[in-house]
Each structure stands twice: as structure tokens, then as C-alpha cells.
Write a protein that holds these residues in place. Structure first.
Motif, short mmCIF file in Angstrom:
data_model
loop_
_atom_site.label_atom_id
_atom_site.label_comp_id
_atom_site.label_asym_id
_atom_site.label_seq_id
_atom_site.Cartn_x
_atom_site.Cartn_y
_atom_site.Cartn_z
N ASP A 70 7.56 6.84 -8.22
CA ASP A 70 8.22 6.78 -9.48
C ASP A 70 9.42 5.81 -9.34
N ALA A 71 10.15 6.01 -8.05
CA ALA A 71 11.03 5.39 -7.79
C ALA A 71 10.86 3.79 -7.73
N VAL A 72 10.16 3.70 -6.78
CA VAL A 72 9.56 2.36 -6.82
C VAL A 72 8.86 1.64 -7.73
N ALA A 73 8.24 2.21 -8.71
CA ALA A 73 7.86 1.78 -9.92
C ALA A 73 8.78 1.35 -10.71
N GLU A 74 9.79 2.11 -10.97
CA GLU A 74 10.97 1.65 -11.84
C GLU A 74 11.88 0.40 -11.08
N LYS A 75 11.92 0.29 -10.01
CA LYS A 75 12.43 -0.84 -9.24
C LYS A 75 11.63 -2.38 -9.57
N THR A 76 10.17 -1.89 -9.19
CA THR A 76 9.36 -3.07 -9.10
C THR A 76 8.23 -3.24 -10.09
N GLY A 77 8.22 -2.30 -10.92
CA GLY A 77 6.93 -2.46 -11.64
C GLY A 77 5.49 -1.77 -11.10
N LYS A 78 5.65 -1.59 -9.81
CA LYS A 78 4.40 -1.00 -9.19
C LYS A 78 4.60 -0.02 -8.22
N ALA A 79 3.91 1.15 -8.54
CA ALA A 79 4.00 2.50 -8.08
C ALA A 79 3.45 2.42 -6.48
N LEU A 80 2.64 1.67 -6.17
CA LEU A 80 2.17 1.23 -4.93
C LEU A 80 2.12 -0.05 -4.40
N PRO A 81 3.21 -0.43 -3.75
CA PRO A 81 3.17 -1.91 -3.32
C PRO A 81 2.08 -2.04 -2.22
N GLU A 82 1.77 -3.44 -2.36
CA GLU A 82 0.64 -3.77 -1.45
C GLU A 82 0.72 -3.25 0.00
N GLU A 83 2.12 -3.55 0.62
CA GLU A 83 2.38 -3.59 1.83
C GLU A 83 2.10 -1.83 2.23
N THR A 84 2.33 -1.13 1.37
CA THR A 84 2.36 0.70 1.55
C THR A 84 0.63 0.68 1.76
N TYR A 85 0.13 0.15 0.66
CA TYR A 85 -1.41 0.44 0.79
C TYR A 85 -1.94 -0.08 2.07
N GLU A 86 -1.65 -1.40 2.44
CA GLU A 86 -2.10 -1.90 3.70
C GLU A 86 -1.74 -1.05 4.93
N LEU A 87 -0.30 -0.60 4.96
CA LEU A 87 -0.11 0.33 6.10
C LEU A 87 -0.97 1.47 6.18
N ALA A 88 -1.04 2.27 5.10
CA ALA A 88 -2.17 3.34 5.13
C ALA A 88 -3.37 2.98 5.87
N ALA A 89 -3.78 1.86 5.24
CA ALA A 89 -5.29 1.45 5.46
C ALA A 89 -5.39 0.89 6.84
N SER A 90 -4.36 0.76 7.63
CA SER A 90 -4.45 0.33 9.06
C SER A 90 -3.75 1.36 10.05
N ALA A 91 -2.84 2.28 9.73
CA ALA A 91 -2.41 3.21 10.48
C ALA A 91 -3.47 4.02 11.08
N ASP A 92 -3.12 4.72 12.13
CA ASP A 92 -4.19 5.86 12.83
C ASP A 92 -4.21 6.90 11.73
#
Ligand code: GGG
Length: 323
Positions: A41-63
Motif C-alpha cells: 500500500d505504501a509504495v502504491a501511494e508513492k508511485t501508483g504501483k503496489a508491486l514495482p518491477e524490480e521487486t517482482y524481478e528480485l523475487a523471480a531471481s532470488a533463491d
């Protein structure tokens, strides 16, 4: 070998319990690097997007990923994050701990929740002011993948299939028939129960059940019900398992009523971190965390949800002291 762990606290008490679990992992000193990212919610309020691309990519690449809690933007955060790790099953153990006041202290269950489809997949439309619709998809392939996992999980023991196939004949019917057929192929015994009957029966006598495979929404609701039997949501961990990676999170949400007060119970997230250790083959460390949580829950300190007046950091420090 160093493992990269993505840390996504999310909102509300996720901001308090996730760092607590990281502290526990750091105290064990496995070869982990932690990378933190924003979502919710907090990042959505700041940027309009609840899941920034870099967060998705991080989860998709981390162990592995450690996630905290999702609030109002849960559908835009937790569903895509589960997709980022390609998770097909959400493993949700619900067990009572010695010394913790529980409605049913004999409870020891594991829910295997289908994690990609069903009414929970978010295929909704608002057609008119009066009418909203939901399209449910159930596939043989997702049901099969869950069933194969369930068969391996229980080894030679059987499991229960909870469904509502007497009403949702096509969707839950396909789920039930596929899971039962896969188990039969593998020589694993199953029994089945209508999910509403399960809700009553598990409250009356949870020892009737052990491992329970369910469609997505049923798994969410029934595991929360089981949390009520064991002393609350502060005790339920979960693992979202995919073929290559996994995401670990407490079952609870953001708890806005106590967020920011420093009194959230960190146990569910710390047990989720133990499941992360197990997943990455740190079996001894995982056992140490489980044991430390158990003895802390038995002897205190305890957070207010369990009748105590300890803070999140009191409980976290007590767990770390026992490692
Ligand atoms: N940590 C899990 C979380 O944020 N739970 C809140 C929630 O909305 N959960 C729904 C789900 O697990 O599918």
C-alpha cells in the motif's frame, strides 16, 4: 555457496515481523545475502504501483523470498509475487504449541493449498453498477501438480481432499477427481470431505485430519480457521513452493489495529524463516529455529495476542538467545 534471499516486508506489521525473522537468520550465520525491496500500500501511494518491477524481478531471481504482509493491495502484491516464484502450492502448517492457550491443543494439520487458480485467481469484472462477475478456472494440470506434491509430501501416508464438488461440479469436481486419480496412480490413500463439513469436523476433533489438499480459496479460509484452533494467526507460517524457487510468509496480514506498536507476534514469520532454511537444505539450522520458537512459546516472553505483554523484539531476542 551463497544464497540470495529477497526480503519484502510489505505493509503494517510486515514491517516489524520481517526484520525480526531476518535477525534470526542472521544469528545463524548461513551464507545468505539479503536484498530488501518494497511492495504494498505504501509504495502504491508513492508511485501508483503496489508491486514495482524490480521487486517482482528480485523475487523471480532470488533463491528464496521472505515476505511480510499485504494489505489493501494484496491482489496486486501477493498474487504476482507467488507468480514470480512460479508457486503452485502454498504449504500451511497449523499446529498447537505446548504452553500456548489453544481451543484445540491436539491440532496438528498441514494445508496444501492450490496456489494459482480457482475463485482466488482474480478473474473479476464489474459489468454494471448492479453486477460483478468472477470467472473461475480449474485445470487438470494445476490439480495434478498439487496432487503430485501432496503424494511426495505425505510419503506413504494418505491425505484428505477438501472440496465442494457436490455444488461446483465441474471445477471442484475436476480438482477432486484429478487429485484422487493421481494419488491412486501413486499408491497414496486419500479420503475426501466437503469443505463446509470439514470446517465443522475440524473444530470438533482436529485429530481426524492430518494433511489436507484444497482448492485455493478453501485453503486460505480453512487454514485461517485452523489458526483459531491453535491460538491465533500469529502462529501460522507458510511456504509458497515453485519448481525452482519459493516464497515464505506468515499466514497473517497487516494487522492495522496493532501496526506500528512493536507488539506483533513474530513467531509465524520466524517459523516461515525456518521453512526457508529447510527448503535451502539447512536442516540443522531449521530444527534449531523450530526448537527455539517452541521453547520460547512454552516459557515466554509472549506478545499480547498470546496473553502476554512482551514486544516483538523481546520475543525475537528470546528466540535468538535459545539458538
Ligand atoms: N502474509 C500473508 C498476507 O499478507 N496475508 C494477507 C492476505 O490477504 N492473504 C491472502 C492470501 O494469503 O492469499
Amino acid at each position: 555457496m551463497t544464497h540470495e534471499i529477497a526480503v519484502i516486508p510489505g505493509d503494517g506489521i510486515g514491517q516489524e515481523v520481517t526484520p525480526a525473522a531476518v535477525e534470526v537468520l542472521e544469528a545463524l550465520d548461513p551464507e545468505f545475502t539479503f536484498t530488501e525491496a518494497e511492495a504494498g500500500d505504501a509504495v502504491a501511494e508513492k508511485t501508483g504501483k503496489a508491486l514495482p518491477e524490480e521487486t517482482y524481478e528480485l523475487a523471480a531471481s532470488a533463491d528464496a523470498t521472505l515476505f511480510g504482509a499485504a494489505g489493501e493491495t494484496a491482489a496486486d502484491v501477493i498474487l504476482p509475487l507467488r507468480d514470480a516464484v512460479d508457486s503452485f502450492v502454498n504449504v500451511r502448517p497449523a499446529k498447537a504449541y505446548p504452553g500456548v492457550d489453544a481451543v484445540r491443543p491436539e491440532t496438528d494439520l498441514v494445508f496444501l493449498r492450490e496456489n494459482t487458480e480457482g475463485v482466488y485467481a482474480g478473474h473479476e469484472d464489474r459489468l454494471t453498477e448492479d453486477v460483478a462477475t468472477l470467472t473461475r478456472v480449474t485445470t487438470q494440470s494445476a490439480s495434478r501438480q498439487l496432487a503430485e506434491f501432496a503424494c511426495e509430501y505425505v510419503d506413504s501416508d494418505g491425505f484428505t481432499i477438501a472440496h465442494k464438488a457436490n455444488v461446483m461440479r465441474e471445477t471442484d469436481g475436476l480438482f477432486r477427481d484429478t487429485v484422487a486419480a493421481v494419488a491412486e496412480e501413486r499408491g497414496v490413500a486419500t479420503d475426501e470431505v466437503l469443505m463446509d463439513a470439514f470446517a465443522t469436523r475440524v473444530c470438533l476433533d482436529p485429530t481426524q485430519f492430518d494433511v489436507v489438499a484444497c482448492p485455493n480459496l478453501a485453503g486460505d479460509v480453512l487454514s485461517d480457521l485452523a489458526a483459531g484452533l491453535v491460538g491465533g494467526l500469529g502462529l501460522l507460517p507458510s511456504a509458497n513452493i515453485g519448481e525452482q524457487r519459493a516464497l515464505f510468509e506468515p499466514v497473517h496480514g497487516t494487522a492495522p489495529d496493532i501496526a506500528g506498536e512493536g507488539v506483533a507476534n513474530p513467531a509465524a514469520t520466524i517459523i516461515s524463516a525456518a521453512m526457508l532454511l529447510e527448503y535451502l537444505d539447512y536442516g540443522e539450522e531449521a530444527d534449531a529455529v523450530h526448537a527455539a520458537v517452541e521453547s520460547t512459546l512454552a516459557e515466554g516472553p509472549r506478545t499480547p495476542d498470546l496473553g502476554g505483554d512482551a514486544s516483538t523484539s523481546d520475543v525475537t531476542n528470546a528466540i535468538i538467545d535459545q539458538l
